[in-house]
Write an enzyme that holds these catalytic residues in place. Structure first.
Site, PDB file in Angstrom:
ATOM      1  N   SER A 113      -7.530   4.012  -2.455  1.00  0.00           N
ATOM      2  CA  SER A 113      -8.708   4.282  -1.628  1.00  0.00           C
ATOM      3  C   SER A 113      -9.823   4.812  -2.519  1.00  0.00           C
ATOM      4  O   SER A 113      -9.893   6.016  -2.799  1.00  0.00           O
ATOM      5  CB  SER A 113      -8.361   5.301  -0.531  1.00  0.00           C
ATOM      6  OG  SER A 113      -9.477   5.567   0.286  1.00  0.00           O
ATOM      7  N   LYS A 129       9.636  -4.229   4.257  1.00  0.00           N
ATOM      8  CA  LYS A 129       9.529  -2.779   4.443  1.00  0.00           C
ATOM      9  C   LYS A 129      10.944  -2.246   4.625  1.00  0.00           C
ATOM     10  O   LYS A 129      11.548  -2.386   5.698  1.00  0.00           O
ATOM     11  CB  LYS A 129       8.672  -2.458   5.673  1.00  0.00           C
ATOM     12  CG  LYS A 129       8.437  -0.964   5.888  1.00  0.00           C
ATOM     13  CD  LYS A 129       7.493  -0.383   4.845  1.00  0.00           C
ATOM     14  CE  LYS A 129       7.203   1.095   5.111  1.00  0.00           C
ATOM     15  NZ  LYS A 129       6.265   1.658   4.136  1.00  0.00           N
ATOM     16  N   LYS A 150      -0.969   2.458   0.174  1.00  0.00           N
ATOM     17  CA  LYS A 150       0.024   1.444  -0.205  1.00  0.00           C
ATOM     18  C   LYS A 150      -0.040   0.222   0.700  1.00  0.00           C
ATOM     19  O   LYS A 150       0.038  -0.923   0.227  1.00  0.00           O
ATOM     20  CB  LYS A 150       1.438   2.023  -0.157  1.00  0.00           C
ATOM     21  CG  LYS A 150       1.771   3.022  -1.224  1.00  0.00           C
ATOM     22  CD  LYS A 150       3.252   3.341  -1.254  1.00  0.00           C
ATOM     23  CE  LYS A 150       3.774   3.854   0.069  1.00  0.00           C
ATOM     24  NZ  LYS A 150       3.201   5.160   0.450  1.00  0.00           N
TER      25      LYS A 150
END
Length: 243
Positions: free
Chosen positions: A171, A37, A15
């Site tokens: 990924s 965040k 992420k």
């Protein structure tokens, strides 16, 4: 889109690197970018967290961390064990709204998966996205198991009336196996949303200039990049089709 919520189908799946890539592309296009965040867990005071990693990779973004809890747990549990105040969906929505008033793009990076509890009331990142009326970019894994978790995440978003922007693979393996290659075709069906990118496995280890220069080649035009899902899928599955 002024606000994009970045969530995942789990934890440690890319992420933060995905968020950094989206931010880097937006910055290169001359946009003013902020990264929010809501709850950083498992990081001690003074240590760099996810927002700082986005800054390292992408460059000059505004960052805001609403709370930091020392133990690597779900935000509500981490807050309770630390004796600290949890961050709820309304807190996230209010902070993102203020950032959106002064930035062209606000990226809200969640913790873990979509329905991880933020507070004792059971608030989640999905609730924050609904309050913001913001689309969710789902980051998922490449291999076995991803179709199930991606489908469940998509169903949870639809049940809450939250729009899914699309899916990125957080990924993409250097040496993808059969499942990973086949999943390229199946992920859009599982998500009922487009595949919008594949971040290379070692992207975060690139030197910073290389990361910023190539980030756009990992992301589809909907995210400001040049990556093409159809050609990528065709190339990666050619070996499978030949068998």
């Amino acid at each position: 889109m002024t606000v994009i919520v970045v969530s995942g189908t789990g934890t440690e799946i890319g992420k933060t690197v995905t968020t950094a890539a989206v931010a880097a592309v937006a910055l290169a296009a001359g946009r003013k970018v902020a990264v929010l965040k809501p709850a950083q867990t498992g990081v001690a005071p003074g240590e760099p967290g996810d927002a700082q990693e986005v800054t390292r990779l992408a460059g000059g973004v505004t960052t805001l961390e609403l709370a930091r809890f020392p133990e690597p747990l779900a935000p509500d549990t981490a807050a309770r064990r630390a004796g600290m105040t949890a961050v709820g969906p309304r807190d996230v929505a209010d902070a993102a709204g203020k950032l959106a008033a002064e930035h062209d793009l606000v990226l809200v990076e969640g913790a873990g998966g979509l329905l991880v509890r933020l507070d004792d009331e059971g608030g989640t990142l999905a609730d924050a996205a609904r309050l913001l009326d913001a689309p969710v970019l789902v980051v998922t894994t490449a291999g076995l198991g991803t179709l199930n978790t991606t489908t469940l995440t998509a169903e949870a978003l639809r049940a809450r009336g939250v729009r899914q922007l699309g899916v990125t693979i957080g990924s993409w393996p250097t040496a993808p196996d059969l499942a990973s290659r086949c999943n390229l075709s199946d992920l859009p069906k599982a998500a009922a949303a487009p595949l919008l990118g594949a971040i290379p496995q070692d992207a975060a280890a690139l030197d910073v200039p290389a990361f910023r220069a190539t980030a756009g080649t990992w992301l589809a035009p909907a995210l400001g990049g040049t990556w093409d899902a159809e050609s990528f899928t065709r190339r990666e599955t050619a070996e499978v089709a030949a068998r």
